[in-house]
Design a protein around this motif. Structure first.
Motif, PDB file in Angstrom:
ATOM      1  N   ASP A 160       7.849   8.566  -3.965  1.00  0.00           N
ATOM      2  CA  ASP A 160       7.925   9.201  -2.653  1.00  0.00           C
ATOM      3  C   ASP A 160       7.874   8.115  -1.580  1.00  0.00           C
ATOM      4  O   ASP A 160       7.708   6.929  -1.867  1.00  0.00           O
ATOM      5  N   ARG A 161       7.997   8.539  -0.341  1.00  0.00           N
ATOM      6  CA  ARG A 161       8.033   7.587   0.771  1.00  0.00           C
ATOM      7  C   ARG A 161       6.677   6.915   0.989  1.00  0.00           C
ATOM      8  O   ARG A 161       6.617   5.752   1.408  1.00  0.00           O
ATOM      9  N   ALA A 162       5.620   7.622   0.697  1.00  0.00           N
ATOM     10  CA  ALA A 162       4.293   7.018   0.831  1.00  0.00           C
ATOM     11  C   ALA A 162       4.128   5.840  -0.129  1.00  0.00           C
ATOM     12  O   ALA A 162       3.527   4.818   0.216  1.00  0.00           O
ATOM     13  N   ALA A 163       4.686   5.967  -1.335  1.00  0.00           N
ATOM     14  CA  ALA A 163       4.596   4.869  -2.302  1.00  0.00           C
ATOM     15  C   ALA A 163       5.373   3.655  -1.813  1.00  0.00           C
ATOM     16  O   ALA A 163       4.942   2.504  -2.016  1.00  0.00           O
ATOM     17  N   TYR A 164       6.507   3.887  -1.175  1.00  0.00           N
ATOM     18  CA  TYR A 164       7.279   2.762  -0.641  1.00  0.00           C
ATOM     19  C   TYR A 164       6.520   2.083   0.491  1.00  0.00           C
ATOM     20  O   TYR A 164       6.507   0.853   0.605  1.00  0.00           O
ATOM     21  N   ARG A 165       5.874   2.884   1.317  1.00  0.00           N
ATOM     22  CA  ARG A 165       5.055   2.336   2.398  1.00  0.00           C
ATOM     23  C   ARG A 165       3.924   1.487   1.825  1.00  0.00           C
ATOM     24  O   ARG A 165       3.656   0.372   2.301  1.00  0.00           O
ATOM     25  N   THR A 166       3.276   1.976   0.798  1.00  0.00           N
ATOM     26  CA  THR A 166       2.192   1.222   0.165  1.00  0.00           C
ATOM     27  C   THR A 166       2.697  -0.098  -0.397  1.00  0.00           C
ATOM     28  O   THR A 166       2.056  -1.144  -0.264  1.00  0.00           O
ATOM     29  N   PHE A 167       3.869  -0.061  -1.021  1.00  0.00           N
ATOM     30  CA  PHE A 167       4.480  -1.276  -1.570  1.00  0.00           C
ATOM     31  C   PHE A 167       4.645  -2.325  -0.479  1.00  0.00           C
ATOM     32  O   PHE A 167       4.285  -3.499  -0.660  1.00  0.00           O
ATOM     33  N   TRP A 168       5.181  -1.931   0.666  1.00  0.00           N
ATOM     34  CA  TRP A 168       5.450  -2.895   1.729  1.00  0.00           C
ATOM     35  C   TRP A 168       4.166  -3.367   2.414  1.00  0.00           C
ATOM     36  O   TRP A 168       4.068  -4.520   2.833  1.00  0.00           O
ATOM     37  N   ARG A 169       3.190  -2.481   2.533  1.00  0.00           N
ATOM     38  CA  ARG A 169       1.955  -2.879   3.224  1.00  0.00           C
ATOM     39  C   ARG A 169       1.174  -3.911   2.426  1.00  0.00           C
ATOM     40  O   ARG A 169       0.324  -4.604   2.982  1.00  0.00           O
ATOM     41  N   ARG A 170       1.475  -4.025   1.137  1.00  0.00           N
ATOM     42  CA  ARG A 170       0.839  -5.051   0.321  1.00  0.00           C
ATOM     43  C   ARG A 170       1.532  -6.406   0.454  1.00  0.00           C
ATOM     44  O   ARG A 170       1.013  -7.420  -0.013  1.00  0.00           O
ATOM     45  N   HIS A 171       2.717  -6.427   1.044  1.00  0.00           N
ATOM     46  CA  HIS A 171       3.474  -7.668   1.198  1.00  0.00           C
ATOM     47  C   HIS A 171       2.703  -8.594   2.137  1.00  0.00           C
ATOM     48  O   HIS A 171       2.338  -8.200   3.248  1.00  0.00           O
ATOM     49  N   PRO A 172       2.449  -9.835   1.732  1.00  0.00           N
ATOM     50  CA  PRO A 172       1.630 -10.716   2.573  1.00  0.00           C
ATOM     51  C   PRO A 172       2.216 -10.975   3.952  1.00  0.00           C
ATOM     52  O   PRO A 172       1.466 -11.210   4.910  1.00  0.00           O
ATOM     53  N   ALA A 173       3.525 -10.906   4.095  1.00  0.00           N
ATOM     54  CA  ALA A 173       4.129 -11.155   5.401  1.00  0.00           C
ATOM     55  C   ALA A 173       3.931  -9.996   6.366  1.00  0.00           C
ATOM     56  O   ALA A 173       4.051 -10.171   7.588  1.00  0.00           O
ATOM     57  N   PHE A 174       3.607  -8.803   5.834  1.00  0.00           N
ATOM     58  CA  PHE A 174       3.416  -7.622   6.676  1.00  0.00           C
ATOM     59  C   PHE A 174       1.946  -7.254   6.859  1.00  0.00           C
ATOM     60  O   PHE A 174       1.624  -6.369   7.650  1.00  0.00           O
ATOM     61  N   ALA A 175       1.060  -7.906   6.128  1.00  0.00           N
ATOM     62  CA  ALA A 175      -0.337  -7.480   6.067  1.00  0.00           C
ATOM     63  C   ALA A 175      -0.986  -7.373   7.443  1.00  0.00           C
ATOM     64  O   ALA A 175      -1.745  -6.435   7.723  1.00  0.00           O
ATOM     65  N   ASP A 176      -0.680  -8.306   8.338  1.00  0.00           N
ATOM     66  CA  ASP A 176      -1.322  -8.319   9.656  1.00  0.00           C
ATOM     67  C   ASP A 176      -0.418  -7.804  10.759  1.00  0.00           C
ATOM     68  O   ASP A 176      -0.783  -7.871  11.935  1.00  0.00           O
ATOM     69  N   ASP A 177       0.742  -7.310  10.408  1.00  0.00           N
ATOM     70  CA  ASP A 177       1.699  -6.890  11.437  1.00  0.00           C
ATOM     71  C   ASP A 177       2.315  -5.533  11.139  1.00  0.00           C
ATOM     72  O   ASP A 177       3.469  -5.286  11.493  1.00  0.00           O
ATOM     73  N   TRP A 178       1.576  -4.654  10.469  1.00  0.00           N
ATOM     74  CA  TRP A 178       2.126  -3.328  10.204  1.00  0.00           C
ATOM     75  C   TRP A 178       2.133  -2.507  11.484  1.00  0.00           C
ATOM     76  O   TRP A 178       1.240  -2.612  12.333  1.00  0.00           O
ATOM     77  N   SER A 179       3.156  -1.681  11.639  1.00  0.00           N
ATOM     78  CA  SER A 179       3.310  -0.892  12.859  1.00  0.00           C
ATOM     79  C   SER A 179       4.264   0.258  12.586  1.00  0.00           C
ATOM     80  O   SER A 179       4.886   0.337  11.515  1.00  0.00           O
ATOM     81  N   ASP A 180       4.410   1.136  13.562  1.00  0.00           N
ATOM     82  CA  ASP A 180       5.396   2.213  13.440  1.00  0.00           C
ATOM     83  C   ASP A 180       6.814   1.660  13.325  1.00  0.00           C
ATOM     84  O   ASP A 180       7.662   2.254  12.659  1.00  0.00           O
TER      85      ASP A 180
END
Length: 294
Positions: A160-180
């Motif tokens: 589902d889309r939540a799983a894809y979001r979780t996948f990306w939020r674990r990416h070290p390049a996005f860890a401190d810059d997640w946003s809408d």
């Protein structure tokens, strides 16, 4: 978040989808913005928001990705460059400020050389300066070494889309810059139905484009033949938020760039992704685009 329009224009092989964030004034400059190798047009959403209506920003989904997934091959940087020119012609754009991130910067540089009437200013964002493939190194091995994690994602499925979001939020390049903005960008990449959602990026397109980044003399040489003033914004850190960025001083020295043709500027405290999608990076990119337009 700034509202955008979705438009389609004919190109060889189908219709190219593009997103348009309109300016608040009819006489505002136009920015044509190109995304990276496994990205899509919404990677420019935060920059468009930072422009705040002071320029019209148009960002295509390059063929083989997102809304342009169905556009037929062939693929390659030169093909994308011609698509960009076709987009500008179809929309009757005046000379634009042309910009690109990562692979999109190579497309922008190649388009500027192939179609010199297209742009009067060029902004490269952590891309556009290439390094030839070392002798004896297999192209597939080199591609895997440079963008291996991104390539792996293209073969994965998500329930589902939540799983894809979780996948990306674990990416070290996005860890401190997640946003809408980051969330909207990654969600645009999904296709299929639950529980088998996957990336829209076509593996054959990504592979063909990636080979050009190391093996095409035209693509590697474009940054040395630019017909208009240009600037390279370089991120301080790399694709996985590692300390060494893609364009550290030693690599830039090896590239033998002409400072009269291409100015280089460090954007501190950014990585390869956050230079475009993070707050500091998007604000800097927007400011430099407006400065180029002036």
């Amino acid at each position: 978040m700034t509202d955008h329009q979705e438009i389609r224009v004919p190109v060889d092989g189908g219709e190219l989808t593009a997103l348009r964030w309109p300016a608040t004034r009819a006489d505002a400059p136009v920015v044509l913005a190109l995304h990276g190798v496994t990205a899509n047009a919404l990677s420019w959403g935060r920059v468009a928001d930072a422009l705040a209506g002071r320029a019209t920003l148009i960002a295509p989904d390059l063929r083989g990705r997102a809304g342009s997934r169905a556009v037929a091959g062939p693929f390659g940087i030169g093909v994308h460059a011609d698509d960009v020119a076709a987009l500008a012609t179809a929309l009757r754009l005046p000379a634009v400020v042309l910009t690109g991130h990562s692979m999109g910067a190579f497309v922008a540089a190649t388009a500027a050389v192939r179609h010199p009437q297209l742009a009067d200013r060029l902004l490269l964002v952590d891309g556009g300066v290439g390094f030839p493939r070392p002798a004896g190194v297999d192209p597939d091995e080199l591609i895997t070494a440079v963008i291996g994690p991104a390539m792996t994602r293209l073969s994965m499925t998500f329930p589902d889309r939540a799983a894809y979001r979780t996948f990306w939020r674990r990416h070290p390049a996005f860890a401190d810059d997640w946003s809408d903005w980051a969330d909207a960008y990654i969600q645009r990449d999904l296709t299929g139905t639950e529980p088998e959602l996957r990336s829209t990026c076509r593996l054959d397109a990504v592979r063909a484009d990636s080979v050009d980044l190391f093996d095409s003399e035209e693509v590697l040489g474009a940054v040395h033949r630019l017909p208009c003033p240009a600037r390279l914004l370089r991120a301080e850190r790399g694709l996985m938020d590692e300390a060494q960025g893609l364009y550290d001083p030693k690599r830039l020295e090896a590239a033998a760039l002409d400072p009269d043709r291409l100015a280089v500027e460090l954007v501190p405290d950014t990585n390869h992704y956050s230079i475009l999608i993070g707050e500091r990076g998007a604000r800097t990119v927007a400011d430099r685009l407006l400065a180029a337009a002036r």
